[in-house]
Structures are given as structure tokens and as C-alpha cells.
Motif scaffolding. Structure first.
Motif, PDB file in Angstrom:
ATOM      1  N   ASN A 161     -56.770 -15.220 -25.659  1.00  0.00           N
ATOM      2  CA  ASN A 161     -57.866 -14.263 -25.551  1.00  0.00           C
ATOM      3  C   ASN A 161     -58.724 -14.322 -26.819  1.00  0.00           C
ATOM      4  O   ASN A 161     -58.439 -15.080 -27.762  1.00  0.00           O
ATOM      5  CB  ASN A 161     -57.342 -12.844 -25.295  1.00  0.00           C
TER       6      ASN A 161
ATOM      7  N   ARG B 212     -57.845 -17.299 -11.644  1.00  0.00           N
ATOM      8  CA  ARG B 212     -59.254 -17.467 -12.021  1.00  0.00           C
ATOM      9  C   ARG B 212     -59.944 -18.498 -11.147  1.00  0.00           C
ATOM     10  O   ARG B 212     -61.144 -18.400 -10.888  1.00  0.00           O
ATOM     11  CB  ARG B 212     -59.346 -17.857 -13.493  1.00  0.00           C
TER      12      ARG B 212
ATOM     13  N   ASP C 268     -67.737 -10.538  -8.436  1.00  0.00           N
ATOM     14  CA  ASP C 268     -67.759 -10.574  -9.895  1.00  0.00           C
ATOM     15  C   ASP C 268     -66.807  -9.528 -10.477  1.00  0.00           C
ATOM     16  O   ASP C 268     -66.108  -9.795 -11.475  1.00  0.00           O
ATOM     17  CB  ASP C 268     -69.174 -10.326 -10.407  1.00  0.00           C
ATOM     18  N   ALA C 269     -66.748  -8.358  -9.859  1.00  0.00           N
ATOM     19  CA  ALA C 269     -65.834  -7.317 -10.330  1.00  0.00           C
ATOM     20  C   ALA C 269     -64.378  -7.775 -10.200  1.00  0.00           C
ATOM     21  O   ALA C 269     -63.549  -7.519 -11.079  1.00  0.00           O
ATOM     22  CB  ALA C 269     -66.061  -6.032  -9.544  1.00  0.00           C
TER      23      ALA C 269
ATOM     24  N   ARG D  54     -63.668 -10.221 -12.996  1.00  0.00           N
ATOM     25  CA  ARG D  54     -63.476  -9.522 -14.271  1.00  0.00           C
ATOM     26  C   ARG D  54     -62.118  -8.835 -14.320  1.00  0.00           C
ATOM     27  O   ARG D  54     -61.469  -8.774 -15.370  1.00  0.00           O
ATOM     28  CB  ARG D  54     -64.597  -8.521 -14.486  1.00  0.00           C
TER      29      ARG D  54
ATOM     30  N   GLU E 242     -59.389 -11.146 -15.392  1.00  0.00           N
ATOM     31  CA  GLU E 242     -59.330 -11.344 -16.834  1.00  0.00           C
ATOM     32  C   GLU E 242     -58.811 -10.098 -17.551  1.00  0.00           C
ATOM     33  O   GLU E 242     -58.054 -10.187 -18.506  1.00  0.00           O
ATOM     34  CB  GLU E 242     -60.726 -11.703 -17.375  1.00  0.00           C
ATOM     35  N   TYR E 243     -59.222  -8.920 -17.081  1.00  0.00           N
ATOM     36  CA  TYR E 243     -58.915  -7.671 -17.780  1.00  0.00           C
ATOM     37  C   TYR E 243     -57.521  -7.146 -17.457  1.00  0.00           C
ATOM     38  O   TYR E 243     -56.814  -6.647 -18.321  1.00  0.00           O
ATOM     39  CB  TYR E 243     -59.963  -6.620 -17.403  1.00  0.00           C
TER      40      TYR E 243
END
Length: 442
Positions: A124, A284, A310-311, A314, A317-318
Motif C-alpha cells: 500500500n 482487482r 467504480d465503487a 474502490r 482496495e479499501y
């Protein structure tokens, strides 16, 4: 003495049990197949390795193309200390410990350190930032390996201080050479069509090709020794190797996944999503495919689709797995049940095709008129500012004369796209302010 014999025996047994790809990993530059643009005679990376002048670099390429092998060749040819870590398991604490060890090594022995980070894209931002001062000062030489686009996955300051070398999928000739080495190592033979099948299905991945060959040799060995690999063995081995290495027919399943969502079948979309996640597919990769599909196949029929995709990306990743699987499922169901339109995809393709075939000059009234002397050249003259019109637009030419009549975007009658089209038409049917007194336009 006995301990030494047991240790040596254990080492030899460990090597024998390694996958074929690991056993055949080259130890010299000349043993590496493919990547001639980097490692051929006089090629840049080869010169750096041979001179032991490797500076911080990132090796970017698909799986099975030689990134780890190149790193091990660097390790074998450098006078520096070589430390290998995987970004999958290493923490910031681990990184700082390696940097401290590198500093001690340099101070006590005047020996530099090469730090090889496999899958560097898994680090990260905080972990990558921890490396930056050491790379910048020259305390370590960073060699990173990644399958992901480093321009998206590696922090710009770190990437700017590293040379980027891109590896390509292995071509058929390179894969064929690897398979021949595999046959020699296993004492097996193979029919040409069996080797051709293994090459074709490997998709440029040398590790996958050798993994499938190892399974095929085992299957052929059931018929007797020495093994002779047939086409049927190769076909069966590709499927078995895919499951065994967690690939799960990567390209075929991904294709079925996209086509199911495009076909508005949420249950099928969820099934293939589950297949990919259970096989260990990188989430991903799944998220990227959904973001692409949202514009490519849903498009303007539901402009919210790309936001949902897109959400989800994200969230991957989050939040990460396993929880982010729900976010991916959310996006799959939304996109599968959304109205579909590929008109934006078609429109962009038409526009790009025309740009390639003919280009015209920017019309004078659209040119930049902000710099000194531009108005003297006629730039901006005649441009009508849309916000000065109560309708919010003015009819004027926005393209070169050569392509002014071409139509690229033709809205579909599906979902929001129909509403957008109707709104666009209504706006253009409104008369200009000086014509409003003449009555409505029908």
C-alpha cells in the motif's frame, strides 16, 4: 557427519519435489528464454546485470514471463547483498528491519543491498513510502516485480526513481523451447500436436506451460516408461493444471462472466463471480472488468452503472476480501439487471477510425485565443459562448470541415439513453431568442 548427510539428503529431496518450473529456473542470462529486447546481446538490462550496475528498477509483465528468474540471475551475479521479500506477506515493520540491516551492512562491510520485492503492487501507499528515502539516498537498490500497470499501482515518487522494464508474454518459439527442456528433464517424449496444444493454451505463461507439461507427463507415465505425451494427455493436463495452480480456466471463465452480465443474467454473473473468487482470482482483475463493462455494455442506458462499478473497485482496495466480495456481487447484480447499450463504444470506435483516416485543422473560432498575438491570427474570432444564450447552447461548427457531417453517436431507445436523447432533441428544437416572437417551431 550424520547431520550433514541428512541435511544434504533433505535438500536433494526438496529439489526433487519442487514443481518442474522451479527446477528448470535458469541461473544465467543465457538460460533465460524470451525477453530479447531486454536480455539479448547489447540489450540494456543485460548490460546492467553483467556490469553489476543495476539501479532501482521495476520489472512489469504478465505471470510466467521471467520476472523472478531475472531477479535470481541478478542475485547470482552481484557483489551486493541480495534480499528477497514478497509484498504479499511483508509488513512496514519488515521493510524497516531490512532497511536497518542494509544500513548496518553498508557501515560495517561497505556492501550495498539489493532488495527484491515480488508483487510490489501489493504494497500500500504507506509501505511504498517507507522505501522512498532509502531508494532516494541509494541505501538500497530496489528491484520490484509486478503484473499490474505500475503507473497505477506504484507511487509516482518511487516509480520516478526507478527504471521501468516491461516484459512481454513468451512467444510460441520460447514456450516450445521451455517445453523441450521440460521433456529432457523428465525423460519424456511428446507428439508435436500435444506440444502445440500446450503452447497454445499457455497464453504466453512459461510457468503455466511447464506446469501443464508436468501433469501431462504424469498422465502419460501411467501407460508405461518412458512417458510419451499424447494430445489427449495435453488436453487433460491443461484443465488439471489450471485447477491445481488456481487459474481455473482464467480466460474462459472471465469471458463467460462478462457475457453473462452483458446478457442480463444476474444469476449466471454471480455463478462465474463465485467461480473466480473460489479459484483465487485477483479481485482487482474482476473489478477492472466490471468497470470496463459498465461503459462498454451498459453505457448511457444507465450512466450510474460506471459509478457502481467504480465503487466496487474502490471497495476491493479499501476493504479487501472476503468482505469486498459483497461489493463485487452488488455491482454484478446491478450491471446485469441494468438496461444495455453499446452506442458509446460504437461511437468512439467510429470517431477513432475517422481520426486515423483523415484529420483536419482546428477551426479558427475554436482555437486558443488567450496568448499574446492569438487574436491577430484570427484565433477565437466568431466563437459564440453558449452560456450567453438562454438555451445554454449555440449552433456552431465544432469539428474540421473534413468531418463536420459525420455522425458517431446514435442513442439507443434503452433506459436513460432514450431520455438523454429526447432531452438533447428538445433543447435543439428551441428557437434562438430573436426567433421566439415568430411562434413555436413544430
Amino acid at each position: 557427519m550424520a547431520d550433514s548427510l541428512f541435511a544434504d539428503r533433505a535438500r536433494r529431496e526438496g529439489i526433487r519435489r519442487q514443481p518442474l518450473a522451479a527446477r528448470l529456473r535458469p541461473r544465467t542470462l543465457d538460460g533465460i528464454v524470451g525477453q530479447e529486447h531486454l536480455l539479448g546481446p547489447g540489450a540494456p538490462l543485460r548490460l546492467l546485470i553483467e556490469a553489476d550496475r543495476v539501479s532501482s528498477l521495476v520489472l512489469w509483465g504478465p505471470a510466467g514471463t521471467g520476472k523472478t528468474t531475472i531477479a535470481e540471475v541478478i542475485a547470482a551475479s552481484t557483489a551486493k547483498a541480495f534480499v528477497a521479500r514478497s509484498a504479499v506477506s511483508a509488513t512496514v515493520k519488515d521493510v524497516r528491519a531490512e532497511l536497518a540491516a542494509a544500513e548496518q551492512r553498508l557501515g560495517e562491510h561497505e556492501q550495498g543491498t539489493i532488495l527484491f520485492l515480488d508483487e510490489v503492487h501489493r504494497f500500500n501507499k504507506a509501505q511504498q513510502d517507507a522505501l522512498l528515502p532509502a531508494v532516494e539516498s541509494g541505501l538500497i537498490v530496489l528491484v520490484g516485480a509486478t503484473t499490474e500497470n505500475p503507473y497505477f499501482e506504484v507511487n509516482p515518487p518511487l516509480l520516478s526513481r526507478s527504471a521501468l522494464f516491461r516484459l512481454h508474454p513468451l512467444d510460441d518459439e520460447a514456450l516450445g523451447l521451455l517445453l523441450q527442456r521440460g521433456l529432457e528433464a523428465t525423460g519424456a517424449g511428446a507428439d508435436p500436436d500435444a506440444l502445440e496444444h500446450l503452447v497454445t493454451r499457455a497464453g504466453g505463461d512459461g510457468r503455466a506451460a511447464l506446469g501443464a507439461l508436468e501433469v501431462a507427463v504424469a498422465l502419460a507415465g501411467e501407460r508405461g516408461e518412458p512417458p510419451e505425451v499424447r494430445l489427449a494427455d495435453a488436453e487433460a493436463a491443461v484443465d488439471a493444471a489450471a485447477l491445481g495452480y488456481g487459474i481455473d480456466d482464467h480466460y474462459d471463465v472471465a469471458s463467460a462472466f462478462i457475457k453473462s452480465i452483458r446478457g442480463s443474467d444476474p444469476d449466471a454473473g454471480l455463478y462465474w463471480l463465485a467461480r473466480m473468487l473460489e479459484a483465487g482470482e485477483d479481485p482487482r482483475f474482476v473489478a477492472r472488468r466490471l468497470v470496463i463493462l459498465a461503459s462498454e455494455d451498459v453505457g448511457m442506458a444507465d450512466p450510474q452503472g460506471v459509478l457502481v462499478a467504480d465503487a466496487a473497485a474502490r471497495a476491493v482496495e479499501y476493504v479487501g476480501l472476503p468482505e469486498a466480495a459483497l461489493n463485487l456481487a452488488h455491482a454484478v447484480v446491478y450491471l446485469a439487471t441494468a438496461p444495455k447499450s453499446n452506442r458509446v463504444t460504437v461511437a468512439l470506435s467510429r470517431a477513432r477510425e475517422e481520426v486515423r483516416s483523415r484529420r483536419g485543422e482546428v477551426p479558427p473560432h475554436l482555437r486558443d485565443a488567450h496568448y499574446q498575438g492569438a487574436k491577430g491570427l484570427g484565433h477565437g474570432e466568431g466563437y459564440e459562448y453558449p452560456h450567453d444564450d438562454p438555451r445554454g447552447w449555440r449552433p456552431q461548427q465544432h469539428r474540421p470541415d473534413e468531418v463536420v457531417g459525420s455522425v458517431y453517436y446514435e442513442p439507443s431507445p434503452h433506459g436513460v439513453e432514450q431520455e438523454i436523447h429526447d432531452r438533447w432533441l428538445r433543447a435543439r428544437r428551441q428557437p434562438p431568442p430573436d426567433e421566439e416572437s415568430e411562434g413555436p417551431v413544430h
